[in-house]
Design an enzyme around this catalytic site. Structure first.
Site, short mmCIF file in Angstrom:
data_model
loop_
_atom_site.label_atom_id
_atom_site.label_comp_id
_atom_site.label_asym_id
_atom_site.label_seq_id
_atom_site.Cartn_x
_atom_site.Cartn_y
_atom_site.Cartn_z
N ASP A 46 15.62 10.68 -13.97
CA ASP A 46 14.75 10.92 -12.84
C ASP A 46 13.62 11.67 -13.34
OD1 ASP A 46 17.08 10.44 -10.99
OD2 ASP A 46 18.16 11.88 -12.06
N HIS A 67 23.70 7.81 -17.45
CA HIS A 67 23.18 8.15 -16.11
C HIS A 67 22.68 9.67 -16.55
CE1 HIS A 67 24.14 9.60 -11.87
NE2 HIS A 67 22.93 9.08 -11.80
N HIS A 90 16.19 15.63 -11.33
CA HIS A 90 16.51 15.16 -10.12
C HIS A 90 16.34 15.71 -8.85
CE1 HIS A 90 19.85 14.10 -7.38
NE2 HIS A 90 19.75 12.95 -7.85
N GLU A 123 14.02 6.61 -12.67
CA GLU A 123 14.13 6.66 -11.26
C GLU A 123 12.84 7.50 -10.60
OE1 GLU A 123 16.52 8.36 -7.14
OE2 GLU A 123 17.67 8.02 -8.97
N GLU A 162 19.38 6.03 -18.00
CA GLU A 162 18.61 6.19 -16.80
C GLU A 162 18.20 7.78 -16.76
OE1 GLU A 162 18.64 7.72 -12.49
OE2 GLU A 162 20.22 8.22 -14.11
#
Length: 269
Positions: A60, A31, A73, A133, A58
């Protein structure tokens, strides 16, 4: 309780699941890179995760004022950099000079915000997989989806064509961003992110041509994962940090686990 929630949390679902298309991604995703143990969404975090055996990450990705994709993020800068204010108000030349590591610890002081170009170079060189993301600032959904999808096509296209890499999975809570990404680069795999089972969320994922849904882990039940698999959608869970819950989800046939605990779990694939 809504009828949707009742239907998708009821355990007495005997209809067999249809085999899903081949899924190229590893089970485990770190993450925000390895964002609990190093500054989140930085190259340092991904290097740390990779050193512990993780090979999928993962992160952002959002846009600078001049349209360059970079990792961050929050909409604002103060939590994870030495600046303040809206990230969308700064060009990449200004953002690239910020310290995105010192907040986490002195050993990371001076770690820069990474561009998507920089992350792509690391991921492609090392054979890693990526879940991007899409993080649009309010009102910037369409531009964010479009420009990031175009950048991913440019950065990964040759390696994917030569079968040396797989496309990143693009995910978002914002259907508008996913729709723009689909229009710009329809070949890229997409996933709808949800933290609640809001009405029509599964139908919207299907209409967007998504290959997966990424769900807050407490939402996932045998009935829900069965429904999504029957519909041809893969299922990923975030953020899974408890070994017991991870085991339950694996038993249910989960397709992806996103975790902060890069030093606790040892990815087997």
């Amino acid at each position: 309780m809504s009828s949707l929630h009742h239907d998708l949390t009821s355990a007495d679902d005997a209809e067999p699941a249809t085999p899903a298309p081949p899924w190229p991604y590893p089970l485990w995703f770190a993450h925000r890179g390895a964002g609990r143990h190093a500054p989140e969404n930085t190259l340092a975090a991904m290097r740390l995760g990779a050193s512990l055996g993780w090979r999928a990450f993962e992160c952002d990705v959002r846009l600078s004022a001049d349209g360059l994709p970079f990792l961050l993020h929050d909409d604002t800068l103060e939590r994870t950099t030495d600046a303040a204010g809206a990230a969308l108000e700064l060009d990449w030349a200004e953002l690239s000079l910020l310290d995105a590591g010192g907040w986490h610890g002195r050993i990371f002081a001076g770690e820069p915000l990474p561009s998507l170009d920089g992350i792509a170079a690391f991921v492609l060189r090392n054979g890693h997989a990526l879940n991007i993301e899409l993080k649009p600032a309010p009102g910037d959904e369409e531009r964010t989806g479009r420009l990031i999808a175009q950048a991913v096509r440019r950065l990964w296209g040759e390696a994917v064509h030569d079968e040396q890499a797989i496309w990143p999975l693009l995910s978002s809570f914002q259907p508008q961003a996913l729709a723009a990404a689909r229009e710009a680069a329809p070949e890229l795999p997409r996933a709808l992110l949800v933290d609640t089972l809001w009405p029509d969320c599964i139908d919207i994922a299907e209409r967007l041509g998504c290959s997966a849904m990424v769900l807050e882990q407490s939402l996932i039940t045998p009935a829900l994962i069965g429904r999504l698999h029957r519909d041809g959608l893969r299922v990923l869970a975030y953020t899974v940090n408890d070994p017991g819950r991870a085991g339950e989800l694996i038993e249910l046939g989960i397709d992806g686990l996103i975790s902060d605990e890069v030093d606790r779990f040892v990815p087997a694939d």
